[in-house]
Design an enzyme around this catalytic site. Structure first.
Site, PDB file in Angstrom:
ATOM      1  N   GLU A 158       1.046  -1.285   0.163  1.00  0.00           N
ATOM      2  CA  GLU A 158       0.408   0.266  -0.135  1.00  0.00           C
ATOM      3  C   GLU A 158       0.932   1.383  -0.349  1.00  0.00           C
ATOM      4  O   GLU A 158       0.376   2.239   1.097  1.00  0.00           O
ATOM      5  CB  GLU A 158      -0.798   0.047   1.235  1.00  0.00           C
ATOM      6  N   GLU A 263      -6.121 -11.330  -1.318  1.00  0.00           N
ATOM      7  CA  GLU A 263      -6.595 -10.436   0.254  1.00  0.00           C
ATOM      8  C   GLU A 263      -8.324 -10.254  -0.057  1.00  0.00           C
ATOM      9  O   GLU A 263      -9.274  -9.907  -0.124  1.00  0.00           O
ATOM     10  CB  GLU A 263      -6.668  -9.738   0.773  1.00  0.00           C
TER      11      GLU A 263
HETATM   12  O1  9MR Z   1      -7.270  -7.996   8.131  1.00  0.00           O
HETATM   13  C1  9MR Z   1      -7.207  -7.492   8.500  1.00  0.00           C
HETATM   14  C2  9MR Z   1      -7.535  -7.292  10.452  1.00  0.00           C
HETATM   15  O2  9MR Z   1      -7.334  -7.877  11.573  1.00  0.00           O
HETATM   16  C3  9MR Z   1      -6.831  -5.883  11.046  1.00  0.00           C
HETATM   17  O3  9MR Z   1      -6.976  -5.234  11.956  1.00  0.00           O
HETATM   18  C4  9MR Z   1      -6.162  -4.878  10.154  1.00  0.00           C
HETATM   19  C5  9MR Z   1      -5.011  -3.933  10.223  1.00  0.00           C
HETATM   20  O4  9MR Z   1      -3.849  -4.541  10.241  1.00  0.00           O
HETATM   21  O5  9MR Z   1      -5.290  -5.460   9.082  1.00  0.00           O
HETATM   22  C6  9MR Z   1      -6.473  -6.281   8.417  1.00  0.00           C
HETATM   23  O6  9MR Z   1      -6.105  -6.856   7.044  1.00  0.00           O
HETATM   24  C7  9MR Z   1      -4.919  -5.362   6.160  1.00  0.00           C
HETATM   25  C8  9MR Z   1      -3.933  -6.826   5.464  1.00  0.00           C
HETATM   26  O7  9MR Z   1      -3.385  -6.895   6.539  1.00  0.00           O
HETATM   27  C9  9MR Z   1      -3.453  -5.613   4.551  1.00  0.00           C
HETATM   28  N1  9MR Z   1      -4.822  -4.500   3.111  1.00  0.00           N
HETATM   29  C10 9MR Z   1      -5.870  -4.846   3.910  1.00  0.00           C
HETATM   30  C11 9MR Z   1      -6.570  -5.589   4.984  1.00  0.00           C
HETATM   31  C12 9MR Z   1      -7.754  -5.228   5.138  1.00  0.00           C
HETATM   32  O8  9MR Z   1      -8.210  -4.434   6.473  1.00  0.00           O
END
Ligand code: 9MR
Length: 374
Positions: A158, A263
């Site tokens: 990102e 994802e």
């Molecule tokens: O699914 C993840 C959630 O449990 C966490 O709270 C959040 C913050 O770290 O991250 C989520 O996963 C993210 C991923 O690492 C990167 N892309 C976006 C995902 C959804 O927010």
């Protein structure tokens, strides 16, 4: 005599029908996501901390039956794995890798350099040499520890804005866009066989797509290894359009890199604020507890299941059309009980974005995806 012959004939028919039916059931049972798509692309899932730590048998049996790739949902993020300058915390990551090896899965590392979920000690490092050294120590320590075991790394996550420009982050403020090349170079040196990916959301957007194309070309022009673009794929029933996704698959593939959907989930809940993507900073507290925003608190309606099934069918049809360009399709969670979308962008809702429900049962969407391979 004729009567006896008739009886014999019908008994024979019944026996044949019984065996046929049994055979069919067996066939059904052996049809799973990973089996069905084994000649097309890997089928992955993200594992939560709980899922890595527990030995829940329902989860374990579904995991090994349906999936052949895993990603750690949170446990390899900087704040988890490298909470202080001289402290690494590998307990959960080690378990995660062992689990993947036990089930003979493709193991993904997520993620090395990300502005979010960064350890507090890293957030205000303003000296470019110190910052570069910290990134070097981080990547070297982690990638070398799992050398040959973690096969794909989300190296940078990102780094772009929606218009394709570089996101403002401490990494970018201090090092400019050179932090990206730095990270990829280090990861390639630490494990030359690992596949290295740039991962981001909304990569179907034409402006953001152009930003990624520039980023990849820039690395390639410097002779730096990048193997793939990870399109996160946090989508909804309505969008993005299949055409936009397709245009991005083609654009990235034309660069000579592979595409992965890293994802994937499809929200079925109202999203009236024109919110898309996955920026975790966005949240809408004022809607918490509002039943209008949480229309399926017990279960998804039949028509909702049908809509979801159709959306997944369209998505996987596209994936199959471009299977030569796609390495992996990873769902962001095993079942609906686990999804981050239960708490984003509004806390405490009941979302239904995956192929398995809260009881680990396959949904209509699961059948529509499998049906494409029958
Ligand atoms: O699914 C993840 C959630 O449990 C966490 O709270 C959040 C913050 O770290 O991250 C989520 O996963 C993210 C991923 O690492 C990167 N892309 C976006 C995902 C959804 O927010």
């Amino acid at each position: 005599m004729t009567n006896k012959l008739y009886k014999l004939f019908f008994t024979l028919i019944a026996v044949i029908a019984f065996f046929n039916c049994n055979n069919n059931t067996k066939k059904e049972d052996s049809t799973t996501l990973k089996e069905s798509f084994k000649n097309d692309f890997l089928i992955g899932t993200a594992l939560s901390n709980l899922q890595i730590n527990q030995t829940d048998s329902q989860l374990a049996s579904l995991l090994k039956k349906e999936f052949n790739a895993i990603t750690p949902e949170n446990d390899m993020k900087w704040e988890q794995i490298h909470p202080q300058k001289d402290t690494f915390y590998f307990d959960v990551a080690d378990k995660y890798v062992e689990l993947g090896e036990k089930y003979n899965m493709h193991i993904v590392g997520h993620t090395l350099v990300w502005h979010s979920q960064l350890a507090p000690w890293m957030q205000n490092v303003k000296d470019s040499i110190t910052l570069a050294n910290n990134i070097e120590n981080h990547i070297n320590t982690i990638v070398k520890r799992y050398k040959g075991r973690i096969e794909t790394w989300d190296v940078v996550n990102e780094a772009l804005n929606e218009d394709g420009s570089f996101r403002t982050s401490n990494f970018h403020e201090v090092m400019g866009d050179s932090f990206i090349a730095h990270a990829f170079k280090l990861a390639a040196a630490a494990d030359p066989d690992a596949k290295l990916v740039y991962n981001d959301y909304n990569l179907w957007k034409p402006e953001k797509r152009a930003g990624v194309v520039k980023l990849v070309k820039n690395l390639q022009a410097q002779g730096i290894k990048i193997d793939g673009v990870g399109m996160q794929a946090h989508w909804s029933l309505e969008g993005p359009s299949i055409k936009d996704i397709e245009n991005s698959i083609i654009a990235y593939s034309n660069l000579g890199v592979k595409v992965s959907f890293t994802e994937l989930d499809v929200t079925v809940l109202p999203n009236p604020w024109d919110l898309d993507g996955a920026a975790v900073e966005q949240s809408y507290e004022q809607f918490e507890g509002d039943p209008k925003m949480n229309p399926y608190p017990v279960k998804l309606t039949d028509s909702g299941q049908t809509q979801l099934a159709k959306r997944y069918e369209d998505i996987f049809n596209l994936f199959l059309k471009h299977k030569d360009k796609i390495d992996r399709v990873t769902f962001w969670g095993v079942n609906d009980g686990q999804t981050w979308l239960n708490n984003w962008p509004i806390n405490g809702r009941t979302n239904h974005p995956l192929l398995f429900d809260r009881n680990f049962e396959p949904k209509k969407a699961y059948n529509s995806v499998l049906a494409l391979k029958k």
